[in-house]
Each structure stands twice: as structure tokens, then as C-alpha cells.
Design a protein around this motif. Structure first.
Motif, short mmCIF file in Angstrom:
data_model
loop_
_atom_site.label_atom_id
_atom_site.label_comp_id
_atom_site.label_asym_id
_atom_site.label_seq_id
_atom_site.Cartn_x
_atom_site.Cartn_y
_atom_site.Cartn_z
N ILE A 41 0.83 -1.21 0.00
CA ILE A 41 0.00 0.00 0.00
C ILE A 41 0.86 1.26 0.00
N GLY A 42 1.89 1.26 0.86
CA GLY A 42 2.65 2.48 1.10
C GLY A 42 3.55 2.92 -0.03
N PHE A 43 4.19 1.97 -0.71
CA PHE A 43 5.15 2.33 -1.76
C PHE A 43 4.59 2.15 -3.17
N ARG A 44 3.25 2.12 -3.26
CA ARG A 44 2.63 2.07 -4.59
C ARG A 44 3.00 3.33 -5.38
N HIS A 45 2.98 3.21 -6.70
CA HIS A 45 3.36 4.35 -7.54
C HIS A 45 2.33 4.52 -8.66
N GLU A 46 1.75 5.72 -8.73
CA GLU A 46 0.74 6.04 -9.74
C GLU A 46 -0.43 5.07 -9.68
N VAL A 47 -0.84 4.76 -8.47
CA VAL A 47 -1.96 3.85 -8.23
C VAL A 47 -3.01 4.57 -7.38
N GLY A 48 -4.26 4.54 -7.84
CA GLY A 48 -5.34 5.18 -7.09
C GLY A 48 -6.00 6.29 -7.88
N GLY A 49 -7.30 6.42 -7.68
CA GLY A 49 -8.07 7.39 -8.46
C GLY A 49 -7.66 8.83 -8.26
N ASP A 50 -7.16 9.19 -7.07
CA ASP A 50 -6.79 10.57 -6.77
C ASP A 50 -5.28 10.78 -6.74
N TRP A 51 -4.53 9.85 -7.34
CA TRP A 51 -3.06 9.92 -7.27
C TRP A 51 -2.53 11.25 -7.80
N ALA A 52 -2.97 11.64 -8.98
CA ALA A 52 -2.44 12.86 -9.61
C ALA A 52 -2.72 14.09 -8.75
N PHE A 124 -10.11 -6.69 1.81
CA PHE A 124 -9.23 -6.34 0.69
C PHE A 124 -9.91 -5.62 -0.48
N PRO A 125 -10.99 -6.14 -1.07
CA PRO A 125 -11.51 -5.51 -2.30
C PRO A 125 -11.97 -4.07 -2.15
N ILE A 126 -12.63 -3.74 -1.05
CA ILE A 126 -13.21 -2.40 -0.90
C ILE A 126 -12.42 -1.54 0.08
N ILE A 127 -12.21 -2.04 1.29
CA ILE A 127 -11.55 -1.24 2.32
C ILE A 127 -10.09 -0.97 1.97
N ILE A 128 -9.35 -2.01 1.61
CA ILE A 128 -7.92 -1.85 1.33
C ILE A 128 -7.68 -1.32 -0.07
N LEU A 129 -8.23 -1.99 -1.06
CA LEU A 129 -7.92 -1.64 -2.45
C LEU A 129 -8.49 -0.29 -2.86
N ILE A 130 -9.79 -0.09 -2.65
CA ILE A 130 -10.42 1.14 -3.14
C ILE A 130 -10.15 2.32 -2.20
N MET A 131 -10.43 2.13 -0.90
CA MET A 131 -10.29 3.27 0.01
C MET A 131 -8.84 3.47 0.45
N GLY A 132 -8.20 2.42 0.92
CA GLY A 132 -6.83 2.56 1.43
C GLY A 132 -5.83 2.96 0.38
N MET A 133 -6.07 2.55 -0.88
CA MET A 133 -5.14 2.85 -1.96
C MET A 133 -5.69 3.89 -2.92
N GLY A 134 -6.85 4.45 -2.61
CA GLY A 134 -7.44 5.42 -3.50
C GLY A 134 -7.70 6.77 -2.87
N PHE A 135 -8.11 6.78 -1.60
CA PHE A 135 -8.46 8.02 -0.92
C PHE A 135 -7.61 8.14 0.34
N ASP A 136 -6.45 8.78 0.23
CA ASP A 136 -5.48 8.79 1.33
C ASP A 136 -6.05 9.37 2.62
N ARG A 137 -6.65 10.56 2.53
CA ARG A 137 -7.14 11.22 3.74
C ARG A 137 -8.30 10.46 4.36
N GLN A 138 -9.23 10.04 3.55
CA GLN A 138 -10.36 9.29 4.07
C GLN A 138 -9.92 7.91 4.56
N GLY A 139 -8.91 7.35 3.90
CA GLY A 139 -8.39 6.05 4.31
C GLY A 139 -7.79 6.09 5.71
N ILE A 140 -6.97 7.10 5.99
CA ILE A 140 -6.35 7.20 7.31
C ILE A 140 -7.39 7.59 8.37
#
Length: 355
Positions: A41-52, A124-140
Motif C-alpha cells: 500500500i505504502g510504496f505504490r506508484h501512480e496507483v489510485g483514483g486521486d493519485w495525480a 481487501f476488495p473495498i476497504i484496502i484496495l479502493i479506500m486505502g489505496m485510493g483516498f489517502d485522507r479518508q483512508g487514514i
């Protein structure tokens, strides 16, 4: 895509091994998986809907103002982000730091369930993949909500308030968690109820500017226009994600006596079920808002689906239900990765450690 399946399938090794592994081996497997998940999760690169958007904000930071509590990017996230940036660290190290708390929160919450391995499979599919790797602030913020829920179940009032305020200052939408505080005791304390109401009012007044912005973006006048892309905000997956929580809530309401004999757990699960039902009603008009808030209540999937198999004393029945739940979440992962409209933002998976 294969990387997601590998991380997803690793907990399967722990589903039925309680009689095969000794305690030290089990600890080694668990902490190895937690470590891999943090790296994933932490060292992903260019992964997630809000990455840019996140990396743009990280690279274009202004001087942090300690006395400005109306910071658009949320106070604690902005502060930690500013510290990492001033130390010359890349955005990946900020994600790595936050992912430690995110993974640890699922682990601690999963320890309250009969099967830790099944808890991670469900997550994994929703909490980790979508939220944890897609929405940083909401994930934390979700991570600290899980910590707060764990404290609630254990009747740890100070810890509950501590984690609740951390969640709120990472993402203001987490303010709802304070409504649980008066329910920690067996009987509602009128003074604590007044205290929480005044606290919520104070936070709303303090953070009113950003709360108004959130309202306008997801409910009000900006609902149908994105400020950056001039396009309508949509959330096509909302009915499915809300539906999953709604199913879990329904199962809890039917089997609440069997699912838990802890009074605080029952209060928590009932609170989540009521919130999910309200979110379901709102979703017909405010799908994006309902979807984003619904993520916070996904903990009910961990609670219900990880406990259902253990309501049956027959070992074979229990195994079949565990396998059925696991296969169901495999299907969710497969469908999302292959057919979701925004799955391309997660594909291909890249990590700076193996680049």
C-alpha cells in the motif's frame, strides 16, 4: 493485476491452519503479511483514483500555518505532509507512514473477530484496495475510526475520544463517530450527551468553511460539476458498495443475539446498521455523498461476515460458509478489477521498490 491477487490470496494460508502451525509460526506469518501489506500500500506508484491530485498537492505545498484549522486538505494530513515534504522525502514515504496505521487498524479490529485471516480477505476488495489505496485522507480517517470502534467495544473512553479526534482532523467527514461516545456506558449519561453535543457544535463552527465546501461538492450547488474537470461527479459503484453494507446490516439485525453477547458490540453494530439504512435512503438522490460516507461503515462487513461461519457448530458447514464468503470476495475483486469504470487508475500496479 496479478499483484492484487497475490496479496489477496495470502491470508488464505491462515484460514484453516490453526492446528498445523504452532504459535510462533503463526505470529511470523501474520507479521510478515502485515509488513508486505504495508509495503504494498505504502510504496505504490501512480496507483489510485486521486493519485495525480495528491501528488500535485504534495509537490506544491505552502508554508504550514498551525493556527489555520480550516485548511482544505485537513489539518493533520496537511501537517504530516508538510513535515515529510520539508525533509525532502517523496510522496511515497508519506503513504508508507500512513499505511502503517491503516494496516494496523484492520489488524487490531480483526483480532476482535473469530478469524483474522477472513477479516483481511473481507477487507481487501473495498476497504484496502479502493479506500486505502485510493483516498489517502479518508483512508487514514477510516483507520482511526476502526481504532475508535475497538476502544468503544473495550469501553476505553479516553482512547475512543483520542482516536475519534485524530480521525476528524484527518478528514472532517469522520465527525459522526463522536455520536457513539454517550453509548459507551450501559446507561446514557446526560452530562456526557451535552458534552458531545457541544463538542460537535464547536468543531462544526471551527471547521465550518471546509464543511460548507464538502456540502457544496457532494450535496449542494457543486454536485454536478467538478471544479477541475468541469464534469459531473458520479459514483456508479455506489449501489453495490452500499448494498453490501446493507446486506451485512440485515444479517446482523436477524442474528444479533448469536453474533455477539457483548452489549457494547451490539450498540456499535446497531449504530452502524441505522447509519447504513439512512445512507441507503440518501443514495437515491446523493449517490456520491452516500458512497463516500458509506466507506466508513464498511467495518460491518468485517464484523458480520467473519462471524457468520462460527454460528454453526458443524465443522463442515463452517468450512463451506468460510469458503463461500471467500469466493464471494474473490468475485468482487475480479469484477472490480476487470469491469469497474475507474479500475484503470489502479492498473497496472506499480511499486517503487521493484520498479
Amino acid at each position: 493485476m496479478i499483484s492484487y491477487y497475490i496479496i489477496f490470496f495470502l491470508p488464505f494460508l491462515g484460514l484453516f491452519n490453526s492446528n498445523k502451525f504452532n504459535k510462533s509460526t503463526s505470529f511470523f506469518f501474520i507479521y510478515t503479511y502485515l509488513f508486505l501489506l504495508v509495503l504494498f500500500i505504502g510504496f505504490r506508484h501512480e496507483v489510485g483514483g486521486d493519485w495525480a491530485q495528491y501528488i500535485h498537492n504534495y509537490r506544491n505545498q505552502t508554508l504550514f500555518d498551525f493556527f489555520n484549522l480550516s485548511i482544505r486538505n485537513d489539518y493533520l494530513y496537511k501537517y504530516i505532509s508538510f513535515v515529510f515534504y520539508k525533509f525532502g522525502l517523496s510522496y511515497h514515504f508519506l503513504n508508507f507512514f500512513l499505511s502503517i496505521f491503516f494496516v494496523l487498524s484492520i489488524y487490531k479490529f480483526g483480532q476482535l473477530q473469530p478469524s483474522l485471516a477472513l477479516s483481511f480477505i473481507i477487507s481487501f476488495p473495498i476497504i484496502i484496495l479502493i479506500m486505502g489505496m485510493g483516498f489517502d485522507r479518508q483512508g487514514i480517517a477510516f483507520a482511526f475510526i476502526l481504532f475508535a470502534m475497538t476502544a468503544f467495544i473495550k469501553e476505553q473512553k479516553i482512547n475512543f475520544l483520542f482516536f475519534s479526534f485524530l480521525a476528524i482532523f484527518f478528514h472532517k467527514s469522520a465527525i459522526f463517530i463522536l455520536l457513539l461516545y454517550p453509548l459507551i456506558n450501559r446507561y446514557i449519561n446526560i452530562y456526557e450527551m451535552i458534552f458531545i453535543c457541544l463538542t460537535i457544535l464547536f468543531i462544526i463552527v471551527l471547521l465550518r468553511t471546509d464543511l460548507i465546501n464538502l456540502y457544496n461538492n457532494y450535496i449542494g450547488e457543486n454536485l454536478y460539476s467538478n471544479a477541475e474537470e468541469s464534469s459531473q461527479l458520479v459514483s456508479k459503484g455506489a449501489p453495490y458498495r452500499i448494498g453490501l453494507n446493507l446486506i451485512a446490516s440485515g444479517i446482523f439485525l436477524i442474528f444479533y443475539k448469536e453474533i455477539s453477547n457483548n452489549i457494547n458490540e451490539k450498540k456499535l453494530f446497531l449504530f452502524l446498521s441505522i447509519c447504513i439504512f439512512l445512507i441507503f435512503l440518501l443514495s437515491f438522490k446523493y449517490a456520491v455523498f452516500s458512497d463516500r460516507i458509506n466507506y466508513y461503515f464498511s467495518a460491518i462487513q468485517i464484523i458480520v461476515f467473519s462471524r457468520i461461519p462460527f454460528l454453526f457448530s458443524n465443522k463442515m458447514t463452517r468450512v463451506l460458509i468460510i469458503l463461500s464468503i471467500s469466493l464471494f470476495y474473490i468475485l468482487i475483486l475480479f469484477v472490480w478489477l476487470n469491469y469497474a469504470e475507474y479500475a484503470h487508475a489502479w492498473l497496472p500496479y506499480q511499486n517503487i521498490l521493484v520498479k
